[in-house]
Design a protein around this motif. Structure first.
Motif, short mmCIF file in Angstrom:
data_model
loop_
_atom_site.label_atom_id
_atom_site.label_comp_id
_atom_site.label_asym_id
_atom_site.label_seq_id
_atom_site.Cartn_x
_atom_site.Cartn_y
_atom_site.Cartn_z
N THR A 9 0.77 -1.39 -0.21
CA THR A 9 0.07 -0.01 -0.02
C THR A 9 0.99 1.17 -0.04
O THR A 9 2.17 1.17 0.17
CB THR A 9 -0.84 -0.01 1.21
OG1 THR A 9 0.00 0.04 2.48
CG2 THR A 9 -1.85 -1.11 1.29
N THR A 10 0.35 2.57 0.06
CA THR A 10 1.12 3.49 -0.12
C THR A 10 1.32 3.86 1.23
O THR A 10 2.63 4.45 1.44
CB THR A 10 0.09 4.97 -0.35
OG1 THR A 10 -0.58 4.76 -1.41
CG2 THR A 10 0.76 6.16 -0.31
N PHE A 11 0.68 3.53 2.43
CA PHE A 11 1.45 3.42 3.72
C PHE A 11 2.67 2.57 3.86
O PHE A 11 3.55 2.97 4.36
CB PHE A 11 0.34 2.85 4.89
CG PHE A 11 0.86 2.87 6.21
CD1 PHE A 11 0.94 4.10 6.88
CD2 PHE A 11 1.04 1.77 6.55
CE1 PHE A 11 1.58 4.14 8.19
CE2 PHE A 11 1.53 1.59 7.94
CZ PHE A 11 1.92 2.82 8.70
N ARG A 12 2.62 1.42 3.16
CA ARG A 12 3.92 0.61 3.15
C ARG A 12 4.92 1.42 2.41
O ARG A 12 6.21 1.27 2.96
CB ARG A 12 3.58 -0.57 2.32
CG ARG A 12 4.80 -1.66 2.30
CD ARG A 12 5.24 -2.04 3.62
NE ARG A 12 6.59 -1.88 3.86
CZ ARG A 12 7.34 -2.30 4.76
NH1 ARG A 12 6.92 -3.19 5.54
NH2 ARG A 12 8.64 -1.91 4.76
N TRP A 13 4.61 1.86 1.42
CA TRP A 13 5.67 2.78 0.59
C TRP A 13 6.34 3.98 1.38
O TRP A 13 7.40 4.27 1.53
CB TRP A 13 5.14 3.13 -0.58
CG TRP A 13 6.04 4.02 -1.46
CD1 TRP A 13 6.77 3.17 -2.57
CD2 TRP A 13 6.27 5.16 -1.79
NE1 TRP A 13 7.44 4.04 -3.24
CE2 TRP A 13 7.14 5.43 -2.96
CE3 TRP A 13 5.92 6.56 -1.24
CZ2 TRP A 13 7.88 6.42 -3.29
CZ3 TRP A 13 6.54 7.60 -1.50
CH2 TRP A 13 7.50 7.52 -2.17
#
Length: 385
Positions: A9-13
Protein backbone atom coordinates in the motif's frame (compact mmCIF):
# COMPACT_ATOMS: atom_id res chain seq x y z
CA UNK A 1 -1.75 -18.68 -6.04
CA UNK A 2 -3.04 -18.24 -2.52
CA UNK A 3 -3.11 -14.72 -1.22
CA UNK A 4 -1.24 -14.34 2.02
CA UNK A 5 -2.41 -10.92 3.09
CA UNK A 6 -2.64 -7.26 2.21
CA UNK A 7 -0.94 -5.59 -0.69
CA UNK A 8 1.92 -3.14 -0.94
CA UNK A 9 0.00 0.00 0.00
CA UNK A 10 0.88 3.68 -0.05
CA UNK A 11 1.38 3.44 3.70
CA UNK A 12 3.85 0.59 3.18
CA UNK A 13 5.67 2.75 0.61
CA UNK A 14 5.88 5.62 3.10
CA UNK A 15 7.15 3.20 5.75
CA UNK A 16 9.99 2.28 3.39
CA UNK A 17 10.90 5.96 3.22
CA UNK A 18 10.82 6.18 7.02
CA UNK A 19 13.06 3.12 7.30
CA UNK A 20 15.56 4.74 4.94
CA UNK A 21 15.53 7.92 7.04
CA UNK A 22 16.17 5.94 10.24
CA UNK A 23 19.02 4.06 8.56
CA UNK A 24 20.64 7.27 7.33
CA UNK A 25 20.12 8.96 10.69
CA UNK A 26 21.79 6.09 12.52
CA UNK A 27 24.82 5.93 10.22
CA UNK A 28 25.30 9.71 9.97
CA UNK A 29 24.99 10.29 13.73
CA UNK A 30 27.49 7.51 14.46
CA UNK A 31 29.92 8.89 11.88
CA UNK A 32 29.65 12.40 13.32
CA UNK A 33 30.24 10.94 16.78
CA UNK A 34 33.39 9.25 15.45
CA UNK A 35 34.65 12.60 14.17
CA UNK A 36 33.87 14.23 17.52
CA UNK A 37 35.81 11.58 19.42
CA UNK A 38 38.81 12.02 17.13
CA UNK A 39 38.75 15.80 17.58
CA UNK A 40 38.65 15.45 21.37
CA UNK A 41 41.50 12.96 21.44
CA UNK A 42 39.47 9.83 22.26
CA UNK A 43 41.13 7.73 19.60
CA UNK A 44 40.10 4.33 20.99
CA UNK A 45 36.43 5.33 21.29
CA UNK A 46 36.49 6.82 17.80
CA UNK A 47 38.12 3.71 16.35
CA UNK A 48 35.63 1.35 17.98
CA UNK A 49 32.68 3.46 16.85
CA UNK A 50 34.04 3.46 13.31
CA UNK A 51 34.77 -0.29 13.41
CA UNK A 52 31.11 -1.04 14.15
CA UNK A 53 29.98 1.21 11.29
CA UNK A 54 32.39 -0.41 8.82
CA UNK A 55 31.76 -4.01 9.93
CA UNK A 56 28.00 -3.63 9.58
CA UNK A 57 28.33 -1.96 6.19
CA UNK A 58 30.80 -4.52 4.82
CA UNK A 59 28.63 -7.44 5.88
CA UNK A 60 25.45 -6.16 4.25
CA UNK A 61 27.30 -5.19 1.06
CA UNK A 62 28.67 -8.73 0.75
CA UNK A 63 25.26 -10.33 1.18
CA UNK A 64 23.57 -7.75 -1.05
CA UNK A 65 26.05 -8.43 -3.86
CA UNK A 66 25.61 -12.21 -3.50
CA UNK A 67 21.81 -11.93 -3.61
CA UNK A 68 21.91 -9.70 -6.69
CA UNK A 69 24.10 -12.34 -8.37
CA UNK A 70 21.77 -15.16 -7.30
CA UNK A 71 18.72 -13.34 -8.63
CA UNK A 72 20.50 -12.61 -11.90
CA UNK A 73 21.56 -16.26 -12.25
CA UNK A 74 18.03 -17.50 -11.54
CA UNK A 75 16.37 -14.84 -13.73
CA UNK A 76 14.56 -13.71 -10.61
CA UNK A 77 13.60 -10.26 -11.76
CA UNK A 78 10.60 -8.63 -13.36
CA UNK A 79 10.11 -8.75 -17.10
CA UNK A 80 11.24 -5.48 -18.64
CA UNK A 81 13.72 -4.76 -15.86
CA UNK A 82 17.22 -5.64 -16.93
CA UNK A 83 19.54 -6.93 -14.19
CA UNK A 84 22.59 -4.90 -13.27
CA UNK A 85 25.84 -5.91 -14.97
CA UNK A 86 28.50 -7.65 -12.91
CA UNK A 87 30.86 -4.70 -13.20
CA UNK A 88 28.23 -2.25 -12.05
CA UNK A 89 27.24 -4.54 -9.19
CA UNK A 90 30.84 -4.71 -8.00
CA UNK A 91 31.24 -0.94 -8.24
CA UNK A 92 28.02 -0.26 -6.34
CA UNK A 93 28.97 -2.55 -3.46
CA UNK A 94 32.62 -1.47 -3.32
CA UNK A 95 31.29 2.08 -2.87
CA UNK A 96 29.08 0.74 -0.04
CA UNK A 97 25.84 1.88 -1.67
CA UNK A 98 24.31 -1.51 -2.41
CA UNK A 99 21.58 -1.04 0.17
CA UNK A 100 20.68 2.36 -1.29
CA UNK A 101 20.40 0.72 -4.72
CA UNK A 102 17.96 -1.76 -3.21
CA UNK A 103 15.97 1.08 -1.66
CA UNK A 104 15.85 2.78 -5.06
CA UNK A 105 14.64 -0.38 -6.82
CA UNK A 106 11.98 -1.08 -4.22
CA UNK A 107 10.67 2.50 -4.05
CA UNK A 108 10.61 2.85 -7.85
CA UNK A 109 8.90 -0.48 -8.56
CA UNK A 110 6.39 -0.14 -5.73
CA UNK A 111 5.57 3.43 -6.79
CA UNK A 112 4.92 2.24 -10.35
CA UNK A 113 2.77 -0.61 -9.07
CA UNK A 114 0.73 1.78 -6.94
CA UNK A 115 0.41 4.30 -9.77
CA UNK A 116 -0.75 1.66 -12.26
CA UNK A 117 -2.95 -0.13 -9.72
CA UNK A 118 -1.13 -3.45 -10.09
CA UNK A 119 -2.73 -5.60 -7.38
CA UNK A 120 -1.98 -9.01 -8.90
CA UNK A 121 -0.63 -11.43 -6.33
CA UNK A 122 2.54 -12.21 -8.28
CA UNK A 123 3.38 -8.50 -8.47
CA UNK A 124 2.68 -8.04 -4.76
CA UNK A 125 4.81 -11.05 -3.81
CA UNK A 126 7.67 -9.71 -5.92
CA UNK A 127 7.50 -6.34 -4.16
CA UNK A 128 7.46 -7.96 -0.75
CA UNK A 129 10.35 -10.22 -1.77
CA UNK A 130 12.37 -7.08 -2.56
CA UNK A 131 11.26 -5.54 0.73
CA UNK A 132 12.21 -8.69 2.63
CA UNK A 133 15.70 -8.77 1.11
CA UNK A 134 16.10 -5.19 2.27
CA UNK A 135 14.73 -5.95 5.73
CA UNK A 136 17.14 -8.92 6.05
CA UNK A 137 20.08 -6.62 5.34
CA UNK A 138 18.73 -4.06 7.79
CA UNK A 139 18.46 -6.78 10.43
CA UNK A 140 22.10 -7.75 9.87
CA UNK A 141 23.17 -4.11 10.08
CA UNK A 142 21.15 -3.59 13.25
CA UNK A 143 22.85 -6.35 15.22
CA UNK A 144 26.30 -5.74 13.78
CA UNK A 145 26.26 -1.97 14.17
CA UNK A 146 23.35 -0.43 16.09
CA UNK A 147 23.21 -2.84 19.04
CA UNK A 148 27.01 -2.99 19.66
CA UNK A 149 27.07 0.79 19.26
CA UNK A 150 24.58 1.11 22.11
CA UNK A 151 26.76 -1.09 24.33
CA UNK A 152 29.83 1.02 23.53
CA UNK A 153 28.17 4.38 24.10
CA UNK A 154 26.56 3.21 27.35
CA UNK A 155 29.94 2.02 28.56
CA UNK A 156 31.53 5.38 27.76
CA UNK A 157 28.75 7.27 29.56
CA UNK A 158 28.53 5.07 32.65
CA UNK A 159 32.17 4.14 33.14
CA UNK A 160 33.89 7.34 32.00
CA UNK A 161 31.09 9.82 32.71
CA UNK A 162 31.58 11.28 29.23
CA UNK A 163 28.34 12.73 27.92
CA UNK A 164 27.49 14.79 24.86
CA UNK A 165 24.36 15.68 22.92
CA UNK A 166 25.66 13.81 19.89
CA UNK A 167 26.06 10.65 21.99
CA UNK A 168 22.42 10.76 23.01
CA UNK A 169 21.32 11.44 19.42
CA UNK A 170 23.41 8.48 18.24
CA UNK A 171 21.94 6.20 20.90
CA UNK A 172 18.40 7.35 20.15
CA UNK A 173 18.88 6.68 16.43
CA UNK A 174 20.36 3.24 17.18
CA UNK A 175 17.38 2.40 19.36
CA UNK A 176 14.91 3.55 16.70
CA UNK A 177 16.82 1.52 14.13
CA UNK A 178 16.57 -1.60 16.30
CA UNK A 179 12.84 -1.18 16.83
CA UNK A 180 12.10 -0.39 13.20
CA UNK A 181 14.29 -3.12 11.69
CA UNK A 182 12.78 -5.75 14.00
CA UNK A 183 9.17 -4.93 13.17
CA UNK A 184 9.85 -4.26 9.48
CA UNK A 185 11.53 -7.65 9.13
CA UNK A 186 8.65 -9.38 10.87
CA UNK A 187 6.05 -7.74 8.64
CA UNK A 188 7.88 -8.21 5.32
CA UNK A 189 9.10 -11.73 5.94
CA UNK A 190 5.75 -13.39 6.54
CA UNK A 191 4.05 -11.44 3.76
CA UNK A 192 6.69 -12.49 1.21
CA UNK A 193 6.04 -16.23 1.68
CA UNK A 194 3.10 -18.04 0.13
CA UNK A 195 3.06 -21.00 2.54
CA UNK A 196 2.65 -19.14 5.83
CA UNK A 197 -0.07 -16.97 7.27
CA UNK A 198 0.66 -13.28 7.54
CA UNK A 199 0.75 -11.83 11.03
CA UNK A 200 -2.02 -9.30 11.58
CA UNK A 201 -1.07 -5.71 12.29
CA UNK A 202 -2.03 -3.88 15.46
CA UNK A 203 -1.80 -5.61 18.83
CA UNK A 204 0.22 -8.68 17.69
CA UNK A 205 2.81 -6.42 16.08
CA UNK A 206 2.98 -4.23 19.19
CA UNK A 207 3.33 -7.26 21.48
CA UNK A 208 6.07 -8.74 19.29
CA UNK A 209 7.94 -5.43 19.28
CA UNK A 210 7.65 -5.10 23.07
CA UNK A 211 8.87 -8.68 23.51
CA UNK A 212 11.97 -7.95 21.44
CA UNK A 213 12.69 -4.51 22.89
CA UNK A 214 12.19 -5.60 26.51
CA UNK A 215 14.47 -8.61 26.08
CA UNK A 216 17.18 -6.91 24.00
CA UNK A 217 17.45 -3.81 26.22
CA UNK A 218 18.38 -5.61 29.48
CA UNK A 219 20.78 -7.69 27.43
CA UNK A 220 22.52 -4.51 26.27
CA UNK A 221 22.62 -3.15 29.83
CA UNK A 222 23.92 -6.35 31.39
CA UNK A 223 26.69 -6.74 28.80
CA UNK A 224 27.66 -3.11 29.43
CA UNK A 225 27.90 -3.81 33.15
CA UNK A 226 30.11 -6.84 32.57
CA UNK A 227 32.47 -4.70 30.48
CA UNK A 228 32.49 -2.09 33.24
CA UNK A 229 33.57 -4.78 35.69
CA UNK A 230 36.38 -5.86 33.38
CA UNK A 231 37.17 -5.33 29.73
CA UNK A 232 38.15 -9.00 29.69
CA UNK A 233 34.40 -9.66 29.76
CA UNK A 234 34.55 -9.13 26.02
CA UNK A 235 36.24 -12.55 25.88
CA UNK A 236 33.11 -14.00 27.47
CA UNK A 237 30.98 -12.20 24.88
CA UNK A 238 33.18 -13.66 22.16
CA UNK A 239 32.60 -17.11 23.67
CA UNK A 240 28.82 -16.58 23.55
CA UNK A 241 29.17 -15.53 19.92
CA UNK A 242 31.20 -18.69 19.25
CA UNK A 243 28.48 -20.85 20.80
CA UNK A 244 25.86 -19.19 18.60
CA UNK A 245 28.03 -19.71 15.52
CA UNK A 246 28.62 -23.37 16.42
CA UNK A 247 24.87 -23.74 16.88
CA UNK A 248 24.46 -22.55 13.29
CA UNK A 249 26.84 -25.29 12.16
CA UNK A 250 25.04 -27.89 14.26
CA UNK A 251 21.73 -26.83 12.75
CA UNK A 252 23.38 -27.14 9.33
CA UNK A 253 21.90 -23.92 7.97
CA UNK A 254 21.63 -23.75 4.18
CA UNK A 255 20.82 -20.11 3.61
CA UNK A 256 23.59 -19.25 1.13
CA UNK A 257 24.39 -20.71 -2.28
CA UNK A 258 28.14 -20.81 -1.55
CA UNK A 259 29.84 -22.48 1.39
CA UNK A 260 32.14 -19.52 2.07
CA UNK A 261 29.18 -17.17 2.31
CA UNK A 262 27.42 -19.68 4.56
CA UNK A 263 30.33 -19.40 7.01
CA UNK A 264 29.82 -15.62 7.13
CA UNK A 265 26.08 -16.10 7.56
CA UNK A 266 26.56 -18.44 10.51
CA UNK A 267 29.04 -16.04 12.10
CA UNK A 268 26.50 -13.23 11.68
CA UNK A 269 23.77 -15.37 13.21
CA UNK A 270 26.15 -15.95 16.13
CA UNK A 271 26.28 -12.18 16.70
CA UNK A 272 22.48 -11.92 16.60
CA UNK A 273 22.14 -14.76 19.12
CA UNK A 274 24.30 -12.83 21.58
CA UNK A 275 21.46 -10.33 21.93
CA UNK A 276 18.22 -12.12 21.03
CA UNK A 277 16.76 -15.44 19.94
CA UNK A 278 15.74 -16.31 16.40
CA UNK A 279 14.74 -19.65 14.93
CA UNK A 280 17.55 -20.23 12.43
CA UNK A 281 16.07 -23.31 10.71
CA UNK A 282 12.32 -22.73 10.69
CA UNK A 283 11.77 -25.79 12.89
CA UNK A 284 10.11 -26.15 16.28
CA UNK A 285 12.46 -24.59 18.82
CA UNK A 286 10.35 -24.25 21.95
CA UNK A 287 12.95 -26.04 24.08
CA UNK A 288 15.83 -24.17 22.47
CA UNK A 289 14.12 -20.85 23.11
CA UNK A 290 13.44 -21.81 26.73
CA UNK A 291 17.09 -22.74 27.31
CA UNK A 292 18.27 -19.55 25.59
CA UNK A 293 16.15 -17.24 27.72
CA UNK A 294 16.92 -19.09 30.95
CA UNK A 295 20.63 -18.59 30.32
CA UNK A 296 20.14 -15.04 29.05
CA UNK A 297 18.01 -14.06 32.05
CA UNK A 298 20.52 -15.60 34.44
CA UNK A 299 23.31 -13.51 32.91
CA UNK A 300 21.17 -10.37 32.90
CA UNK A 301 20.31 -10.70 36.58
CA UNK A 302 23.86 -11.67 37.57
CA UNK A 303 25.33 -8.48 36.08
CA UNK A 304 23.94 -5.94 38.62
CA UNK A 305 24.58 -8.34 41.50
CA UNK A 306 28.22 -8.70 40.49
CA UNK A 307 28.47 -4.93 40.00
CA UNK A 308 27.37 -4.30 43.60
CA UNK A 309 29.69 -7.02 44.95
CA UNK A 310 32.87 -6.33 43.00
CA UNK A 311 32.44 -2.62 42.42
CA UNK A 312 30.68 -1.33 45.55
CA UNK A 313 31.58 2.28 44.74
CA UNK A 314 29.04 2.10 41.91
CA UNK A 315 26.22 1.97 44.48
CA UNK A 316 26.73 5.67 45.15
CA UNK A 317 26.33 6.65 41.49
CA UNK A 318 23.19 8.15 40.01
CA UNK A 319 22.79 5.31 37.51
CA UNK A 320 23.04 2.29 39.84
CA UNK A 321 19.45 2.02 41.12
CA UNK A 322 17.77 2.96 37.81
CA UNK A 323 19.79 0.34 35.94
CA UNK A 324 19.10 -2.34 38.58
CA UNK A 325 15.39 -1.58 38.44
CA UNK A 326 15.22 -1.43 34.67
CA UNK A 327 17.06 -4.72 34.13
CA UNK A 328 14.67 -6.55 36.48
CA UNK A 329 11.58 -4.76 35.14
CA UNK A 330 12.46 -4.98 31.45
CA UNK A 331 13.52 -8.62 31.62
CA UNK A 332 10.27 -9.58 33.36
CA UNK A 333 8.15 -7.59 30.91
CA UNK A 334 10.03 -9.05 27.94
CA UNK A 335 9.46 -12.62 29.06
CA UNK A 336 5.82 -11.79 29.78
CA UNK A 337 5.29 -10.40 26.28
CA UNK A 338 7.16 -13.39 24.84
CA UNK A 339 4.75 -15.79 26.54
CA UNK A 340 1.75 -13.71 25.48
CA UNK A 341 2.88 -13.52 21.86
CA UNK A 342 3.71 -17.20 21.35
CA UNK A 343 0.72 -18.50 23.31
CA UNK A 344 -1.99 -16.33 21.73
CA UNK A 345 -0.77 -14.34 18.74
CA UNK A 346 1.89 -16.24 16.81
CA UNK A 347 0.49 -17.66 13.51
CA UNK A 348 1.64 -21.27 13.78
CA UNK A 349 -0.30 -22.87 10.95
CA UNK A 350 0.99 -22.87 7.41
CA UNK A 351 -1.36 -22.23 4.52
CA UNK A 352 -0.55 -25.61 3.00
CA UNK A 353 -0.97 -27.51 6.27
CA UNK A 354 -4.72 -28.05 5.89
CA UNK A 355 -4.27 -29.22 2.32
CA UNK A 356 -1.76 -31.82 3.44
CA UNK A 357 -4.27 -33.25 5.93
CA UNK A 358 -7.30 -33.06 3.66
CA UNK A 359 -5.45 -34.31 0.57
CA UNK A 360 -3.61 -37.31 1.96
CA UNK A 361 -2.02 -39.72 -0.47
CA UNK A 362 -4.60 -42.41 0.21
CA UNK A 363 -8.18 -41.18 0.07
CA UNK A 364 -11.13 -43.54 -0.24
CA UNK A 365 -8.83 -46.29 -1.40
CA UNK A 366 -7.35 -44.24 -4.25
CA UNK A 367 -3.63 -43.64 -4.10
CA UNK A 368 -2.71 -40.09 -5.00
CA UNK A 369 0.57 -39.01 -6.55
CA UNK A 370 2.81 -37.11 -4.14
CA UNK A 371 2.79 -33.39 -4.66
CA UNK A 372 6.16 -32.00 -5.61
CA UNK A 373 7.20 -29.18 -3.31
CA UNK A 374 8.57 -25.98 -4.73
CA UNK A 375 12.29 -25.48 -4.21
CA UNK A 376 13.18 -23.37 -1.22
CA UNK A 377 14.30 -19.81 -1.68
CA UNK A 378 16.47 -17.79 0.68
CA UNK A 379 13.25 -16.37 2.15
CA UNK A 380 12.27 -19.89 3.28
CA UNK A 381 15.70 -20.50 4.78
CA UNK A 382 16.19 -17.23 6.62
CA UNK A 383 15.67 -16.50 10.32
CA UNK A 384 12.13 -17.42 11.34
CA UNK A 385 9.98 -15.47 13.79
Amino acid sequence: MISTGGGFTTFRWLCTIIGLIFYLGDIISDFLLTVQYFKRGHVIWATLTLVFIVSGSLCIQIFSYAWFKDDKKNNNYEEGNRPLSTGRLIGIHVLQIGIFTRYQHLLKRSFNALRLGQTQEDVQLRLFALATDLSMLRLFETFLESVPQLVLQLFIILEHNHRSTLQYISMAMSFLNIAWATVDYRRCFRRSLTQVNEMPAGIPTAVYLLYKIFTITPRILSLTIFIMLSTFSTIGMAFIWLLGTIWGYIQNTDFCTSQRLEHLYRATVGVILVFTFFNIKGEKTKKHMAVYYVLSTSQNLAAPIMLSLFKPASQGTDYFLPIIFFIFFSNSMGLGFLGLYYSLMHPRSEIGAQDEVDGSQVEQGVEQAPVEKAPKTRLDRFLQI
